[in-house]
Motif scaffolding. Structure first.
Motif, PDB file in Angstrom:
ATOM      1  N   GLY A  15       0.782  -1.225   0.000  1.00  0.00           N
ATOM      2  CA  GLY A  15       0.000   0.000   0.000  1.00  0.00           C
ATOM      3  C   GLY A  15       0.813   1.274   0.000  1.00  0.00           C
ATOM      4  O   GLY A  15       0.268   2.355  -0.286  1.00  0.00           O
ATOM      5  N   ASP A  16       2.096   1.152   0.305  1.00  0.00           N
ATOM      6  CA  ASP A  16       2.983   2.321   0.322  1.00  0.00           C
ATOM      7  C   ASP A  16       3.388   2.721  -1.092  1.00  0.00           C
ATOM      8  O   ASP A  16       3.067   2.039  -2.070  1.00  0.00           O
ATOM      9  N   SER A  17       4.146   3.817  -1.169  1.00  0.00           N
ATOM     10  CA  SER A  17       4.658   4.326  -2.437  1.00  0.00           C
ATOM     11  C   SER A  17       6.177   4.403  -2.410  1.00  0.00           C
ATOM     12  O   SER A  17       6.785   4.517  -1.346  1.00  0.00           O
ATOM     13  N   LEU A  18       6.759   4.320  -3.595  1.00  0.00           N
ATOM     14  CA  LEU A  18       8.182   4.539  -3.785  1.00  0.00           C
ATOM     15  C   LEU A  18       8.373   5.292  -5.085  1.00  0.00           C
ATOM     16  O   LEU A  18       7.568   5.158  -6.010  1.00  0.00           O
ATOM     17  N   ARG A  19       9.469   6.033  -5.140  1.00  0.00           N
ATOM     18  CA  ARG A  19       9.794   6.807  -6.343  1.00  0.00           C
ATOM     19  C   ARG A  19      11.204   6.436  -6.777  1.00  0.00           C
ATOM     20  O   ARG A  19      12.166   6.670  -6.051  1.00  0.00           O
ATOM     21  N   LEU A  20      11.300   5.822  -7.934  1.00  0.00           N
ATOM     22  CA  LEU A  20      12.595   5.457  -8.491  1.00  0.00           C
ATOM     23  C   LEU A  20      13.047   6.524  -9.485  1.00  0.00           C
ATOM     24  O   LEU A  20      12.230   7.050 -10.247  1.00  0.00           O
ATOM     25  N   SER A  21      14.342   6.790  -9.472  1.00  0.00           N
ATOM     26  CA  SER A  21      14.930   7.726 -10.421  1.00  0.00           C
ATOM     27  C   SER A  21      16.031   7.047 -11.204  1.00  0.00           C
ATOM     28  O   SER A  21      16.704   6.154 -10.690  1.00  0.00           O
ATOM     29  N   CYS A  22      16.215   7.491 -12.431  1.00  0.00           N
ATOM     30  CA  CYS A  22      17.292   6.984 -13.270  1.00  0.00           C
ATOM     31  C   CYS A  22      17.926   8.187 -13.967  1.00  0.00           C
ATOM     32  O   CYS A  22      17.241   8.901 -14.722  1.00  0.00           O
ATOM     33  N   VAL A  23      19.203   8.389 -13.696  1.00  0.00           N
ATOM     34  CA  VAL A  23      19.920   9.509 -14.301  1.00  0.00           C
ATOM     35  C   VAL A  23      20.719   9.005 -15.497  1.00  0.00           C
ATOM     36  O   VAL A  23      21.461   8.026 -15.393  1.00  0.00           O
ATOM     37  N   PHE A  24      20.573   9.699 -16.602  1.00  0.00           N
ATOM     38  CA  PHE A  24      21.185   9.340 -17.892  1.00  0.00           C
ATOM     39  C   PHE A  24      22.373  10.263 -18.155  1.00  0.00           C
ATOM     40  O   PHE A  24      22.284  11.469 -17.906  1.00  0.00           O
TER      41      PHE A  24
END
Length: 122
Positions: A15-24
Motif C-alpha cells: 500500500g505504500d509508495s516509492l519513487r525510483l529515479s534513473c539519471v542518464f
C-alpha cells in the motif's frame, strides 16, 4: 557511452509508495526513449513502463497500469517511476534501460542501469 544510474529502491509495506529515479549521461538524453524493467533472480526480465523521447507517449504493463506512473525531465536527464499502491508481488530488482525508440523486449535495449531493489512486505 551511455550510462544509467538508478536510485530510490527500498523496503516498504503493501500500500505504500516509492519513487525510483534513473539519471542518464553520455549522450543527448532527449534522443532516447526510456523504459523500466524488473526481474526476480532466475526469471526473465519483464517490461514495466516506458516513455517516448519527448515524454508525449507512455506505456505500461497491465500488472502496474493505474498504480505506476513514468515521467521524464529532459532538463535534468532523469526518468522517474512513481510507484503507488505497492503490492508484495511488485518485489523485484528494477532496471532502467534506454534506446532511440521504445520497446517492450529486453533485446530492444543496449544500455542498462545496475538495478535497484524494491521489496514490498505484506
Amino acid at each position: 557511452q551511455v550510462q544509467l544510474v538508478e536510485t530510490g529502491g527500498g523496503l516498504v509495506q503493501a500500500g505504500d509508495s516509492l519513487r525510483l529515479s534513473c539519471v542518464f549521461s553520455g549522450r543527448s538524453f532527449s534522443s532516447y526513449a526510456m523504459t523500466w524493467f524488473r526481474q526476480v533472480p532466475g526469471e526473465l526480465r519483464e517490461f514495466v513502463a516506458g516513455i517516448s523521447r519527448d515524454g508525449g507517449s507512455t506505456g505500461y504493463a497491465n500488472s502496474v497500469k493505474g498504480r505506476f506512473t513514468v515521467s521524464r525531465d529532459n532538463a535534468k536527464n532523469t526518468v522517474i517511476l512513481q510507484m503507488d499502491s505497492l503490492k508484495p508481488e511488485d518485489t523485484d530488482v528494477y532496471y532502467c534501460a534506454t534506446a532511440p525508440y521504445t520497446g517492450t523486449l529486453t533485446g530492444d535495449y543496449k544500455y542498462w542501469g545496475q538495478g535497484t531493489q524494491v521489496t514490498v512486505s505484506s
